[in-house]
Design a protein around this motif. Structure first.
Motif, PDB file in Angstrom:
ATOM      1  N   LEU A   4      39.615  50.885  38.378  1.00  0.00           N
ATOM      2  CA  LEU A   4      38.221  50.891  38.833  1.00  0.00           C
ATOM      3  C   LEU A   4      37.289  51.334  37.722  1.00  0.00           C
ATOM      4  N   LEU A   5      37.590  52.455  37.087  1.00  0.00           N
ATOM      5  CA  LEU A   5      36.720  52.974  36.034  1.00  0.00           C
ATOM      6  C   LEU A   5      36.731  52.054  34.820  1.00  0.00           C
ATOM      7  N   LEU A   6      37.865  51.443  34.536  1.00  0.00           N
ATOM      8  CA  LEU A   6      37.926  50.483  33.432  1.00  0.00           C
ATOM      9  C   LEU A   6      37.033  49.285  33.732  1.00  0.00           C
ATOM     10  N   GLY A   7      37.016  48.850  34.986  1.00  0.00           N
ATOM     11  CA  GLY A   7      36.139  47.745  35.366  1.00  0.00           C
ATOM     12  C   GLY A   7      34.680  48.095  35.189  1.00  0.00           C
ATOM     13  N   TYR A   8      34.290  49.279  35.591  1.00  0.00           N
ATOM     14  CA  TYR A   8      32.898  49.700  35.444  1.00  0.00           C
ATOM     15  C   TYR A   8      32.544  49.942  33.975  1.00  0.00           C
TER      16      TYR A   8
ATOM     17  N   SER B 173      35.658  43.006  33.203  1.00  0.00           N
ATOM     18  CA  SER B 173      35.288  43.826  34.346  1.00  0.00           C
ATOM     19  C   SER B 173      35.827  43.220  35.638  1.00  0.00           C
ATOM     20  N   LEU B 174      35.679  41.925  35.794  1.00  0.00           N
ATOM     21  CA  LEU B 174      36.189  41.255  36.992  1.00  0.00           C
ATOM     22  C   LEU B 174      37.696  41.445  37.140  1.00  0.00           C
ATOM     23  N   LEU B 175      38.417  41.284  36.054  1.00  0.00           N
ATOM     24  CA  LEU B 175      39.871  41.409  36.104  1.00  0.00           C
ATOM     25  C   LEU B 175      40.300  42.799  36.561  1.00  0.00           C
ATOM     26  N   ALA B 176      39.669  43.819  35.998  1.00  0.00           N
ATOM     27  CA  ALA B 176      40.021  45.192  36.364  1.00  0.00           C
ATOM     28  C   ALA B 176      39.652  45.490  37.815  1.00  0.00           C
ATOM     29  N   LEU B 177      38.507  44.975  38.271  1.00  0.00           N
ATOM     30  CA  LEU B 177      38.091  45.212  39.653  1.00  0.00           C
ATOM     31  C   LEU B 177      38.985  44.465  40.642  1.00  0.00           C
TER      32      LEU B 177
END
Length: 344
Positions: free
Chosen positions: A169-173, A184-188
């Motif tokens: 989540l934090l990596l996506g943000y 961001s999309l991939l991490a989310l």
């Protein structure tokens, strides 16, 4: 941080890794830990303070005391007792690392992030395989808007524990803050697959959908407009994918005009994204391609993307998604089986 090495610490309290412990000392430490786990932090502190009369330098005892004070938001005392462990002689590296982590967290909460970062790095040097240290370091750096450094720490956290939802989540943000939509999309997506039904999942799902639809709009005459702009004018390894996301979303919007449901459009746009990325990979060899792209491309080939999209759509309270999941339990079971097999 409280879960780190709790089993080890309990065994240390019994065996006396740093100093021989009396039965009375063992009992008081165990009782204090039980009170802490029950949320009675003041009671735990009282029990630990009683035990200190027997051995003021006991590292396990001082660590537990620091944790209890941290839970009570008594940050000066949390730091004070952490330092007893850090400066103690013969303290195990893993326990010393935990004390550095507790001190770092307390410093961060005191508004001293630079000092906190230094403490986290000391902790990591002592316990380089503990993912939560990297996550907490990444969180502190993220809050400082040091996104490149935060990304480095969070990638390490994911590599050490791919099942830690908060790291994804934090990596996506973090990537969203850098204007890197694909990453961001991939991490989310990965976060939502791990945690599809929570308040923060609902927020993450909305952010994911907004990013998917970014740059695509519909005018009054129902014509679809696509405005593709790369972040800060820079070309990177995901530039082609950036363009394809917008084009695939425009295609999905067209299908909606032809009677496709929102859920069907989300499935199709997700499938297209993962397929395109898999085809673009070729000889690319970075964390993002080898971890996220490989995973989602394999998901496409397994034909479980549909189940995945309905599964993560439940985060938004989507009744249609929930109904689909109830009607197709076998597909959700097949997705779960595939996921477990993939991660073996």
């Amino acid at each position: 941080m409280k879960t780190f090495l709790r089993a080890i610490l309990l065994s240390m309290a019994v065996s006396g890794a740093a100093h021989a412990q009396t039965d009375s000392m063992d009992d008081m430490i165990k009782q204090g830990i039980e009170l802490y786990d029950q949320g009675d932090y003041a009671g735990a502190v009282a029990k630990y303070e009683e035990a200190l009369k027997l051995d003021k330098k006991n590292p396990v005892l001082n660590y537990e005391l620091a944790m209890a004070y941290a839970a009570m938001n008594d940050l000066p005392n949390a730091i004070k007792y952490s330092e007893v462990v850090i400066k103690g002689k013969g303290v195990r590296p893993d326990l010393r690392a935990q004390a550095h982590g507790t001190k770092a967290n307390s410093l961060d909460l005191q508004g001293k992030p630079d000092q906190a970062v230094k403490e986290y790095k000391k902790a990591i040097a002592l316990a380089p395989d503990f993912y939560l240290l990297y996550f907490n370091l990444g969180l502190t750096l993220y809050n400082q808007q040091k996104y490149a450094e935060a990304e480095e720490a969070l990638v390490k956290a994911v590599q050490l524990n791919s099942g830690h939802a908060s790291s994804h989540l934090l990596l996506g943000y973090t990537k969203q803050s850098q204007g890197k939509r694909v990453q961001s999309l991939l991490a989310l997506y990965n976060f939502l697959l791990l945690e599809p039904s929570s308040t923060r999942a609902a927020d993450a799902y909305q952010e994911l959908r907004k990013m998917q639809q970014q740059g695509v709009s519909q005018s009054g005459d129902k014509s679809i407009n696509v405005n593709i702009s790369l972040p800060k004018g820079e070309e990177d390894e995901f530039s082609a994918a950036e363009m394809m996301i917008s084009l695939s979303q425009a295609s999905a919007m067209t299908e909606k005009e032809n009677g496709q449901t929102e859920e069907e459009a989300f499935y199709e746009s997700s499938r297209l994204l993962f397929s395109i990325l898999g085809e673009l990979k070729k000889d690319k060899n970075s964390f993002w391609w080898n971890y996220y792209v490989d995973f989602f491309y394999n998901l496409v080939q397994s034909e479980h993307v549909e189940a995945m999209t309905y599964y993560i759509s439940q985060s938004s309270g989507n009744e249609t998604a929930s109904a689909w999941l109830e009607e197709h339990p076998e597909k959700l079971d097949q997705l779960a089986a595939w996921y477990q097999d993939y991660n073996r």
